[in-house]
Scaffold this active site. Structure first.
Site, mmCIF file in Angstrom:
data_model
loop_
_atom_site.group_PDB
_atom_site.id
_atom_site.type_symbol
_atom_site.label_atom_id
_atom_site.label_comp_id
_atom_site.label_asym_id
_atom_site.label_seq_id
_atom_site.Cartn_x
_atom_site.Cartn_y
_atom_site.Cartn_z
ATOM 1 N N TYR A 126 88.622 41.866 -10.481
ATOM 2 C CA TYR A 126 89.045 43.218 -10.826
ATOM 3 C C TYR A 126 90.227 43.725 -10.004
ATOM 4 O O TYR A 126 91.299 43.960 -10.538
ATOM 5 C CB TYR A 126 87.854 44.183 -10.708
ATOM 6 C CG TYR A 126 86.751 43.807 -11.673
ATOM 7 C CD1 TYR A 126 86.919 43.995 -13.040
ATOM 8 C CD2 TYR A 126 85.574 43.211 -11.232
ATOM 9 C CE1 TYR A 126 85.942 43.613 -13.949
ATOM 10 C CE2 TYR A 126 84.583 42.828 -12.138
ATOM 11 C CZ TYR A 126 84.780 43.034 -13.486
ATOM 12 O OH TYR A 126 83.835 42.655 -14.375
ATOM 13 N N PRO A 139 85.995 48.088 -20.974
ATOM 14 C CA PRO A 139 85.371 48.003 -22.293
ATOM 15 C C PRO A 139 85.251 49.380 -22.950
ATOM 16 O O PRO A 139 85.341 50.408 -22.273
ATOM 17 C CB PRO A 139 83.961 47.457 -21.990
ATOM 18 C CG PRO A 139 83.978 47.027 -20.556
ATOM 19 C CD PRO A 139 85.027 47.864 -19.886
ATOM 20 N N HIS A 362 85.670 48.754 -15.229
ATOM 21 C CA HIS A 362 84.646 47.726 -15.046
ATOM 22 C C HIS A 362 84.334 47.364 -13.595
ATOM 23 O O HIS A 362 83.277 46.797 -13.304
ATOM 24 C CB HIS A 362 85.128 46.475 -15.804
ATOM 25 C CG HIS A 362 84.053 45.626 -16.357
ATOM 26 N ND1 HIS A 362 82.875 45.404 -15.684
ATOM 27 C CD2 HIS A 362 83.967 44.928 -17.508
ATOM 28 C CE1 HIS A 362 82.121 44.598 -16.408
ATOM 29 N NE2 HIS A 362 82.747 44.299 -17.524
ATOM 30 N N SER A 573 79.982 38.303 -24.790
ATOM 31 C CA SER A 573 78.977 38.973 -23.979
ATOM 32 C C SER A 573 77.952 39.645 -24.871
ATOM 33 O O SER A 573 78.299 40.260 -25.884
ATOM 34 C CB SER A 573 79.689 40.027 -23.122
ATOM 35 O OG SER A 573 78.798 40.646 -22.262
HETATM 36 N N1 COA Z 1 60.953 32.164 -29.388
HETATM 37 C C1 COA Z 1 60.649 33.468 -29.656
HETATM 38 N N2 COA Z 1 61.238 34.512 -29.025
HETATM 39 C C2 COA Z 1 62.167 34.224 -28.079
HETATM 40 C C3 COA Z 1 62.520 32.909 -27.761
HETATM 41 C C4 COA Z 1 61.878 31.850 -28.462
HETATM 42 N N3 COA Z 1 62.133 30.563 -28.214
HETATM 43 N N4 COA Z 1 63.443 32.935 -26.790
HETATM 44 C C5 COA Z 1 63.669 34.240 -26.515
HETATM 45 N N5 COA Z 1 62.879 35.011 -27.280
HETATM 46 C C6 COA Z 1 62.789 36.486 -27.267
HETATM 47 C C7 COA Z 1 62.721 37.032 -25.853
HETATM 48 O O1 COA Z 1 61.398 37.063 -25.386
HETATM 49 C C8 COA Z 1 63.309 38.420 -26.048
HETATM 50 O O2 COA Z 1 62.311 39.243 -26.649
HETATM 51 P P1 COA Z 1 62.403 40.869 -26.690
HETATM 52 O O3 COA Z 1 63.434 41.214 -27.695
HETATM 53 O O4 COA Z 1 61.062 41.263 -27.136
HETATM 54 O O5 COA Z 1 62.708 41.268 -25.315
HETATM 55 C C9 COA Z 1 64.372 38.205 -27.087
HETATM 56 O O6 COA Z 1 63.975 37.034 -27.808
HETATM 57 C C10 COA Z 1 65.763 38.040 -26.530
HETATM 58 O O7 COA Z 1 65.864 36.872 -25.751
HETATM 59 P P2 COA Z 1 67.195 35.979 -25.732
HETATM 60 O O8 COA Z 1 67.913 36.177 -27.010
HETATM 61 O O9 COA Z 1 66.847 34.589 -25.360
HETATM 62 O O10 COA Z 1 68.124 36.623 -24.658
HETATM 63 P P3 COA Z 1 67.883 37.417 -23.307
HETATM 64 O O11 COA Z 1 67.400 38.776 -23.615
HETATM 65 O O12 COA Z 1 67.084 36.596 -22.381
HETATM 66 O O13 COA Z 1 69.388 37.545 -22.824
HETATM 67 C C11 COA Z 1 71.366 36.970 -21.660
HETATM 68 C C12 COA Z 1 70.202 36.469 -22.508
HETATM 69 C C13 COA Z 1 72.265 35.834 -21.286
HETATM 70 C C14 COA Z 1 72.165 37.986 -22.475
HETATM 71 C C15 COA Z 1 70.754 37.641 -20.408
HETATM 72 O O14 COA Z 1 70.132 36.660 -19.629
HETATM 73 C C16 COA Z 1 71.776 38.289 -19.521
HETATM 74 O O15 COA Z 1 72.226 37.699 -18.562
HETATM 75 N N6 COA Z 1 72.147 39.544 -19.827
HETATM 76 C C17 COA Z 1 73.146 40.264 -19.097
HETATM 77 C C18 COA Z 1 74.462 40.053 -19.727
HETATM 78 C C19 COA Z 1 75.458 41.027 -19.224
HETATM 79 O O16 COA Z 1 75.432 41.425 -18.075
HETATM 80 N N7 COA Z 1 76.358 41.441 -20.125
HETATM 81 C C20 COA Z 1 77.326 42.428 -19.847
HETATM 82 C C21 COA Z 1 78.397 41.967 -18.951
HETATM 83 S S1 COA Z 1 79.412 43.336 -18.546
HETATM 84 C C1 HC5 Z 2 79.771 47.971 -22.544
HETATM 85 C C2 HC5 Z 2 79.711 46.498 -22.548
HETATM 86 C C3 HC5 Z 2 80.819 45.842 -21.883
HETATM 87 C C4 HC5 Z 2 80.681 44.376 -21.694
HETATM 88 C C5 HC5 Z 2 81.696 43.915 -20.737
HETATM 89 C C6 HC5 Z 2 81.576 42.485 -20.319
HETATM 90 O O1 HC5 Z 2 80.889 41.703 -20.901
HETATM 91 O O2 HC5 Z 2 82.310 42.132 -19.283
HETATM 92 C C7 HC5 Z 2 82.249 40.799 -18.764
HETATM 93 C C8 HC5 Z 2 81.842 40.894 -17.317
HETATM 94 C C9 HC5 Z 2 81.465 39.630 -16.667
HETATM 95 O O3 HC5 Z 2 81.506 39.576 -15.436
HETATM 96 O O4 HC5 Z 2 81.107 38.674 -17.337
HETATM 97 C C10 HC5 Z 2 83.635 40.201 -18.857
HETATM 98 N N1 HC5 Z 2 84.124 39.852 -20.205
HETATM 99 C C11 HC5 Z 2 84.422 41.042 -21.009
HETATM 100 C C12 HC5 Z 2 85.360 39.098 -20.010
HETATM 101 C C13 HC5 Z 2 83.175 38.995 -20.956
#
Ligand code: COA
Ligand code: HC5
Length: 645
Positions: A126, A139, A362, A573
């Protein structure tokens, strides 16, 4: 809702003890980049107890990362490049070699710090990044369209929204925020303490972030922008109670009525420029005392509310995409881009036609805490109004004045030009995939997130005949001060699957098996990433350690394979929300796509972005291919017997 769902804090209803913070004199406030981001040690109470229970981010074993790096390269580099890299990696990883030394350096750093990565990440991802924050980093979020069509409705909604944010702030101040969980593990809550009362500040070589939430005299005001004019609005009464939405509404009306002129200089546009240009213009701007004080009031404010002009009319099909663009960049200097201070961490945007959303800077936080705040506000705005007691008249909100010298005017003109080029160049497509949501993959016993990622690989492969380096954000918040690592969606299993889909001679049963394998491989990568065992941040750490130790740069960091691996043509993402909203961000390379999705139970909200200046990319086409890929995979699974797994 995923495991990420807010888990209700059983103690939320308990008497809320006012947080007592060890205070620092205002002069001691340092930018976040210079002090540890609100170090746990400075926030006593529940927060501290929670934070102290969290594990520290591990440094993965060197050999594990090197092996996984070579695996990750397989589907994206040529055989020749791969063999060359294999030799470099072998050299780097030999016992007693440079890799070993750097690894030991990282392990020492991990012992000395709360999180060996977070400060480095804040800087490299950043604050040292010089591209404009607009499109390239901030975002946008599109909230559900509100049912108002005029100024009265706009201001009523804005007032309720502000009240909702202040309600959330009380939970932050009192430490009664529900702890979040991922995969059954509690997450680091630090980011919640970073998003209110903070702002980015441009600097010549790198920026900084300031946070005023825990200072001796925390701010009690927000900033409101209307017709490019900024106002300071105090949102607390003298007894410390927050203003009610009725009171806020009346204050907003006063602001509106004193900013009817539309011929003002869009000073906020300066914040959209390249960071070096903005840093220079910033120094010019704050030479003037009035300007300096006005800028300070914006930076210090709890958050910003942008009262936008209606967005340009477009067909119903394109409406969501148009709003997405508004949230991302404001539509250009003729529309609402001057109604922003893009360095402000939180900007709530409410337009006269009922469209609303958010733009956020961000550096202090990832999407999930922001979305949790939005979920709270959206629910809050649905609450009926209470009858209020008579109101005491409130003072007029302060207009933040700017003296525009010819030099500043020139800087604004240059910033306008650059922004308008960027706006023209950015293509954002928002679409709702209506056929299924998390329900279908779950019924097939597949991870919905992995399912969507494999569909994206198929879409890309069908468009380009090859796969590309793909980034998906993985949360590292299981660890104290954790930010993100990268899930590399382009696995060999995904490659085998997409190839099979393009081969009409292959039986469906085989394709379905390959699909399941690919989805499981993606889910396995996700598990490894959220447990701190992915490769990207580790490799970055080793490289930064080499720079710190003044070791000559090891060859694996100058290798073309690494350049390919870091050229993320697909930057993706998942940001799940309770609210039916859509998030969007720009591509991270000139010939790439930014893809963000919010999977709901029975539909998926997607945004796809691309640059118009790149002949090879096209957001609408990618959106189309993605939709077809999701449907084809569904058909494939429906045509084959369910797995017995
Ligand atoms: N069979 C049935 N259900 C399943 C399954 C399977 N094999 N695998 C997963 N599921 C279910 C989970 O239990 C969960 O249920 P819920 O909706 O009742 O909670 C749902 O499906 C979603 O799971 P999944 O799709 O596997 O994803 P997740 O929620 O574990 O998310 C990531 C995965 C990578 C998005 C998460 O680990 C993460 O890191 N999130 C943060 C991302 C982030 O910071 N983004 C913004 C950046 S700025
Ligand atoms: C309001 C949702 C914004 C999502 C932003 C996001 O996913 O940022 C990522 C941050 C990171 O560290 O992975 C970076 N990305 C936009 C480049 C995927």
């Amino acid at each position: 809702m995923a495991d990420f769902a807010l888990v209700l804090n059983k103690r939320a209803g308990e008497a809320r003890s006012r947080l007592r913070v060890k205070v620092k004199p205002a002069s001691a406030i340092k930018p976040l980049s210079l002090v540890k981001p609100v170090s746990a040690a400075k926030i006593p109470g529940r927060y501290l107890a929670h934070q102290e229970g969290l594990p520290c981010l591990p440094v993965p074993p060197l050999q594990q990362t090197l092996e996984r790096y070579l695996q990750a390269l397989q589907p994206i580099v040529s055989d020749e490049e791969w063999t060359h890299t294999r030799d470099l990696v072998a050299d780097f990883g030999k016992p007693g070699s440079v890799g070993d030394r750097l690894q030991k350096g990282l392990e020492r750093r991990a012992k000395k710090t709360e999180n060996w990565l977070s400060e480095w990440w804040l800087q490299t991802a950043y604050l040292e990044y010089r591209m404009p924050v607009v499109v390239h980093s901030n975002p946008g979020v599109v909230l559900p369209k509100q049912d108002f069509h005029d100024r009265q409705g706009q201001l009523r909604f804005a007032a309720k929204l502000i009240e909702g944010v202040l309600d959330f702030k009380t939970m932050v101040d009192n430490e009664t925020l529900p702890v979040e969980y991922l995969g059954g593990k509690p997450l680091c809550m630090n980011q919640y303490y970073q998003i209110l009362s903070s702002c980015r500040i441009p600097g010549a070589k790198h920026d900084s972030v300031v946070n005023y939430a825990r200072t001796k005299k925390p701010p009690t005001h927000i900033t409101v922008v209307h017709n490019f004019q900024f106002f300071e609005l105090d949102v607390y009464n003298s007894d410390g109670s927050p203003l009610t939405s009725d009171q806020i509404f009346m204050q907003l009306e006063k602001i509106w009525n004193t900013s009817l002129q539309t011929n003002k200089e869009p000073i906020g546009i300066l914040t959209s420029n390249h960071r070096n240009s903005w840093a220079k213009a910033y120094n010019t701007l704050i030479k003037d005392k009035t300007n300096k004080e006005s800028v300070k009031r914006i930076q210090k404010s709890i958050f910003t509310v942008c009262l936008d002009a209606p967005i340009p009319r477009v067909s119903d099909d394109l409406y969501m995409s148009r709003v997405g663009a508004q949230m991302l960049h404001g539509g250009g200097s003729r529309w609402n881009s001057g109604n922003r201070w893009f360095d402000k961490t939180l900007q709530f945007i409410i337009a006269e036609d009922g469209s609303c959303g958010l733009n956020y800077e961000h550096a202090p936080a990832e999407g999930p805490p922001i979305v949790a705040l939005l979920d709270h506000i959206v629910e809050y705005t649905k609450k009926p109004e209470f009858v209020r007691s008579p109101m005491v008249p409130l003072p007029m909100p302060t207009k933040l004045r700017f003296n525009i010298t010819p030099e500043i005017k020139n800087d604004i003109e240059k910033a306008k030009q650059n922004l308008n080029i960027m706006v023209q160049d950015t293509d954002v497509r928002i679409f709702i995939f209506p056929h299924f949501g998390k329900n279908f993959p779950k019924a097939e016993k597949l991870s919905p997130d992995a399912f969507i990622q494999v569909a994206l690989q198929l879409a890309y492969y069908r468009m380009y005949g090859i796969l590309c380096a793909t980034y998906e954000s993985a949360s590292l918040r299981m660890f104290r001060l954790g930010r993100t690592d990268t899930i590399r969606s382009t696995t060999m299993d995904a490659f085998n699957f997409v190839q099979s889909m393009e081969d009409p001679g292959r039986p469906n049963l085989e394709k379905a098996e390959l699909l399941r394998k690919a989805v499981q491989a993606h889910r396995a990568y996700t598990d490894m990433a959220i447990r701190g065992q992915a490769i990207d941040r580790h490799l970055l750490g080793l490289k930064l350690q080499a720079i710190e130790d003044l070791v000559s740069m090891p060859e694996i960091f100058m290798d073309t394979s690494l350049a390919v691996a870091l050229h993320f043509n697909l930057s993706t993402s998942q940001v799940p929300a309770k609210t039916d909203c859509v998030m969007c961000f720009g591509p991270v390379v000139p010939d790439g796509y930014g893809v963000c999705y919010n999977p709901m139970e029975d539909h998926i909200n997607f945004s796809v972005s691309a640059f118009n200046s790149c002949a090879e990319t096209n957001a609408a086409r990618m959106a189309h291919y993605l939709e077809v890929a999701l449907l084809d995979i569904q058909r494939l699974l429906q045509a084959t017997p369910k797995s017995k797994l």
